[in-house]
Design a protein around this motif. Sequence first.
Motif, mmCIF file in Angstrom:
data_model
loop_
_atom_site.group_PDB
_atom_site.id
_atom_site.type_symbol
_atom_site.label_atom_id
_atom_site.label_comp_id
_atom_site.label_asym_id
_atom_site.label_seq_id
_atom_site.Cartn_x
_atom_site.Cartn_y
_atom_site.Cartn_z
ATOM 1 N N LEU A 523 -15.117 56.618 -23.608
ATOM 2 C CA LEU A 523 -13.822 56.183 -24.142
ATOM 3 C C LEU A 523 -12.702 56.425 -23.144
ATOM 4 O O LEU A 523 -11.733 55.658 -23.082
ATOM 5 C CB LEU A 523 -13.528 56.904 -25.461
ATOM 6 C CG LEU A 523 -14.378 56.485 -26.658
ATOM 7 C CD1 LEU A 523 -14.156 57.436 -27.823
ATOM 8 C CD2 LEU A 523 -14.070 55.046 -27.070
ATOM 9 N N ALA A 524 -12.815 57.481 -22.332
ATOM 10 C CA ALA A 524 -11.783 57.796 -21.351
ATOM 11 C C ALA A 524 -11.752 56.798 -20.202
ATOM 12 O O ALA A 524 -10.783 56.766 -19.435
ATOM 13 C CB ALA A 524 -11.981 59.204 -20.808
ATOM 14 N N THR A 525 -12.799 55.959 -20.075
ATOM 15 C CA THR A 525 -12.774 54.923 -19.032
ATOM 16 C C THR A 525 -12.062 53.662 -19.503
ATOM 17 O O THR A 525 -11.731 52.795 -18.691
ATOM 18 C CB THR A 525 -14.200 54.535 -18.601
ATOM 19 O OG1 THR A 525 -14.855 53.805 -19.661
ATOM 20 C CG2 THR A 525 -15.013 55.755 -18.225
ATOM 21 N N LEU A 526 -11.838 53.536 -20.802
ATOM 22 C CA LEU A 526 -11.266 52.305 -21.359
ATOM 23 C C LEU A 526 -9.751 52.295 -21.228
ATOM 24 O O LEU A 526 -9.102 53.336 -21.360
ATOM 25 C CB LEU A 526 -11.647 52.171 -22.834
ATOM 26 C CG LEU A 526 -13.149 52.131 -23.160
ATOM 27 C CD1 LEU A 526 -13.340 52.004 -24.661
ATOM 28 C CD2 LEU A 526 -13.840 50.998 -22.419
ATOM 29 N N PRO A 527 -9.151 51.133 -20.999
ATOM 30 C CA PRO A 527 -7.687 51.056 -20.934
ATOM 31 C C PRO A 527 -7.053 51.435 -22.263
ATOM 32 O O PRO A 527 -7.632 51.221 -23.335
ATOM 33 C CB PRO A 527 -7.429 49.592 -20.576
ATOM 34 C CG PRO A 527 -8.670 48.859 -20.938
ATOM 35 C CD PRO A 527 -9.803 49.829 -20.760
ATOM 36 N N SER A 528 -5.864 51.988 -22.191
ATOM 37 C CA SER A 528 -5.178 52.435 -23.401
ATOM 38 C C SER A 528 -4.885 51.299 -24.363
ATOM 39 O O SER A 528 -4.723 51.511 -25.569
ATOM 40 C CB SER A 528 -3.886 53.161 -23.022
ATOM 41 O OG SER A 528 -4.176 54.390 -22.391
ATOM 42 N N SER A 529 -4.830 50.063 -23.858
ATOM 43 C CA SER A 529 -4.566 48.915 -24.724
ATOM 44 C C SER A 529 -5.697 48.664 -25.714
ATOM 45 O O SER A 529 -5.519 47.946 -26.705
ATOM 46 C CB SER A 529 -4.344 47.658 -23.875
ATOM 47 O OG SER A 529 -5.499 47.387 -23.078
ATOM 48 N N LEU A 530 -6.880 49.243 -25.469
ATOM 49 C CA LEU A 530 -7.968 49.135 -26.431
ATOM 50 C C LEU A 530 -7.892 50.204 -27.509
ATOM 51 O O LEU A 530 -8.688 50.192 -28.453
ATOM 52 C CB LEU A 530 -9.316 49.229 -25.714
ATOM 53 C CG LEU A 530 -9.755 47.997 -24.913
ATOM 54 C CD1 LEU A 530 -11.091 48.246 -24.250
ATOM 55 C CD2 LEU A 530 -9.826 46.756 -25.801
ATOM 56 N N LYS A 531 -6.945 51.106 -27.383
ATOM 57 C CA LYS A 531 -6.807 52.183 -28.369
ATOM 58 C C LYS A 531 -5.561 51.971 -29.233
ATOM 59 O O LYS A 531 -5.637 51.990 -30.454
ATOM 60 C CB LYS A 531 -6.765 53.534 -27.647
ATOM 61 C CG LYS A 531 -8.069 53.808 -26.902
ATOM 62 C CD LYS A 531 -7.942 54.848 -25.825
ATOM 63 C CE LYS A 531 -9.211 54.914 -25.000
ATOM 64 N NZ LYS A 531 -9.094 55.775 -23.808
ATOM 65 N N VAL A 532 -4.428 51.789 -28.595
ATOM 66 C CA VAL A 532 -3.200 51.454 -29.325
ATOM 67 C C VAL A 532 -2.739 50.093 -28.846
ATOM 68 O O VAL A 532 -2.489 49.898 -27.649
ATOM 69 C CB VAL A 532 -2.094 52.503 -29.091
ATOM 70 C CG1 VAL A 532 -0.807 52.054 -29.770
ATOM 71 C CG2 VAL A 532 -2.531 53.862 -29.615
ATOM 72 N N ARG A 533 -2.644 49.152 -29.751
ATOM 73 C CA ARG A 533 -2.197 47.794 -29.410
ATOM 74 C C ARG A 533 -1.068 47.424 -30.361
ATOM 75 O O ARG A 533 -1.284 47.274 -31.568
ATOM 76 C CB ARG A 533 -3.352 46.802 -29.517
ATOM 77 C CG ARG A 533 -2.973 45.395 -29.133
ATOM 78 C CD ARG A 533 -4.187 44.525 -28.884
ATOM 79 N NE ARG A 533 -4.934 44.950 -27.695
ATOM 80 C CZ ARG A 533 -5.912 44.220 -27.130
ATOM 81 N NH1 ARG A 533 -6.229 43.038 -27.646
ATOM 82 N NH2 ARG A 533 -6.545 44.670 -26.068
ATOM 83 N N GLY A 534 0.146 47.333 -29.809
ATOM 84 C CA GLY A 534 1.310 47.101 -30.656
ATOM 85 C C GLY A 534 1.514 48.287 -31.571
ATOM 86 O O GLY A 534 1.594 49.425 -31.132
ATOM 87 N N GLN A 535 1.550 48.045 -32.864
ATOM 88 C CA GLN A 535 1.705 49.115 -33.844
ATOM 89 C C GLN A 535 0.376 49.490 -34.505
ATOM 90 O O GLN A 535 0.361 50.201 -35.504
ATOM 91 C CB GLN A 535 2.711 48.681 -34.922
ATOM 92 C CG GLN A 535 4.139 48.601 -34.413
ATOM 93 C CD GLN A 535 4.610 49.923 -33.835
ATOM 94 O OE1 GLN A 535 4.579 50.955 -34.502
ATOM 95 N NE2 GLN A 535 5.056 49.904 -32.580
ATOM 96 N N GLU A 536 -0.725 49.039 -33.917
ATOM 97 C CA GLU A 536 -2.048 49.322 -34.482
ATOM 98 C C GLU A 536 -2.755 50.384 -33.672
ATOM 99 O O GLU A 536 -3.082 50.189 -32.504
ATOM 100 C CB GLU A 536 -2.891 48.042 -34.505
ATOM 101 C CG GLU A 536 -4.130 48.120 -35.380
ATOM 102 C CD GLU A 536 -3.764 48.231 -36.849
ATOM 103 O OE1 GLU A 536 -4.101 49.280 -37.449
ATOM 104 O OE2 GLU A 536 -3.148 47.298 -37.392
ATOM 105 N N GLY A 537 -2.960 51.547 -34.285
ATOM 106 C CA GLY A 537 -3.765 52.582 -33.657
ATOM 107 C C GLY A 537 -5.241 52.369 -33.938
ATOM 108 O O GLY A 537 -5.618 51.588 -34.809
ATOM 109 N N LYS A 538 -6.108 53.022 -33.158
ATOM 110 C CA LYS A 538 -7.563 52.911 -33.286
ATOM 111 C C LYS A 538 -8.013 51.448 -33.216
ATOM 112 O O LYS A 538 -8.937 51.027 -33.931
ATOM 113 C CB LYS A 538 -8.051 53.534 -34.587
ATOM 114 C CG LYS A 538 -7.796 55.017 -34.717
ATOM 115 C CD LYS A 538 -8.404 55.559 -36.007
ATOM 116 C CE LYS A 538 -7.960 56.982 -36.255
ATOM 117 N NZ LYS A 538 -8.363 57.499 -37.561
#
Length: 647
Positions: A523-538
Amino acid sequence: MCGITGLFDTRGTRDVPVAVLQRMNDAQWHRGPDEGSVHVEPGVGFGHRRLSIIDIATGQQPLFNEDGSVVVVFNGEIYNYQELIPELQAAGHVFHTKSDTECIVHGWEQWGERCVERFRGMFAFVLWDRNRQTLFMARDRLGVKPMHYALLDDGTLLFGSELKSLLAHGGLKRDLDPLAVEEYFALGYVAEPRTIFSQARKLPPAHTLCIRRGEPLPEPREYWDVHFTLGNPTSVEDACEELQHRLRESVRLRMIAEVPLGAFLSGGVDSSAVVATMAGLSEGPVNTCSIAFDDPKFNESAFAQLVADRYRTDHRVETVKSDDFDLIDTLARLYDEPYADSSAIPTYRVCQLARKHVTVALSGDAGDENFGGYRRYRLHLMEERMRGALPAAVRQPVFGMLGRLYPKADWAPRVLRAKTTFQGMARSSVEAYFHSVSILRGDMRRQLFSPALKRLLGGYDAQNVFEHHAARAGTDDPLALIQYLDLKTYLVGDINTKVDRASMAHSLEVREPLMDHKLVEWLATLPSSLKVRGQEGKFLLKKAMEPMLPDEVLYRPKMGFSVPLARWFRGPLKDRVRDAVLGERLSATGWFERSYLQHLVDAHQAGTRDYSAPLWTLLMFEAFLRNVVDAGAVGAQGIPREAEALA
């Protein structure tokens, strides 16, 4: 799952007081009610309480290698032990059990201190190698299982799963560490490696301590860290597929048991994802349990029922009354040091419920930290964008002034509560995040602490904990940085501590698929945009679970596992909180300003401010003093030792 304890003469081979060792072991009976054993040899004593999970017939501890020269006591599970056994056998090691524990002694013989790098799981263990005259202790990568130790003045090293086993020795001084008090009132827990007692320490996660008899006690050595590289070029579709695969593997490993197994099901995304995955791996119905609240503001049980119905789990629900506050003294004794997360109450209750039906329960803990689920993450990212729009030379003086002048308005809608935002804009990223998670923020702690305590602190600020970890994070990505900080602080000091103590109080083992270190690394290799996108977490977790969970579960507002503190302190606990906060026990420390304590109580009970979190923090500190410190902390003159320190 077990409780371990013991003592080691770092200077020689003095006789081990067996009655004392037995007392230390018995102090943790709740962690392992099935069996209890001790091992003693010159200068070394090990104690173990067993909760039988794997290899029930032959997995007793302390456990030895072939010739008895290496002995180990172990708390936790090595999930990849079935892979390690044939590898170690091929290297010539002879196994006498089918337990994961035996992998540790042979792993030590084969790989030495680096054996921990081969173990996949949650663990805290201590082993003694007589031939090398070496004591070796280790803790798992994410700090799921606890390890405490203390070096006494006479050279005796104590260790144990819980502080109560060290306290049972009788030689540990109960003097409080003022720096730990500062950390507690900022964070609600005492951060690793400190404990509330000056003489004791926690072994940090992903650290080992190798002690050779006759040599000075060394510093712990780190053997693992998570690195947020964020450069994985995967697509959303491929990432979802990979996540599903990794989650199945992690859950499968954690379903290995010879006793009844189930899962917590809160109705949130994390626990629902775990249960859905378990259902796909189980031949029969999954055992699930939920806590319902009679106050609808805190009740998620309907969402848990949706998941239970979809997967036809054997689901059990118990309703907790919204006035379930009779655990205050129980929790103080259970945690051994002040601990201020009020969700410890429902956590205690759900563990109590689960233990009626299973011995092992899987949880969804760490989903927020790993997938970017906390609401505070989104607020922090919004502030970061604003901070990035102005240079610090302009931003800090302008917003600092606005933060000082703008009135505080807890009563107003959030959009009108600009004071906190202005204050955050004037700070650095780490300062702002620390400020946002603090229970009593810096200005409040300065008003709360007496001049005497401030002198003892010598300028120390709990923010140093965050600064220390931030310097080692290796990333300036706004989301990755605060995820790293939470993995090092909140997850370990709050979440894991809460779940370990609450579950082991009921002799229940809790396993955490979302804390598998291989999953965390990926998970730490993935860009942060795959975790928080706009106002959607997870974002990624929710997308990956869309085929398996209803949208009502995936895309509803997060509720959390909380209790109605504000109402309690104005209603049924009104007198109790006033008596505790303004009473003699806190006053006797000499550490708190009476006028500020009075303000906190009066303003909250008048309804002009919501001081429920600070008041709960004070209430639990007072309960800790009465239930833990006063159990053996009164000096010759009959005054508490913390007061003696101020004299």
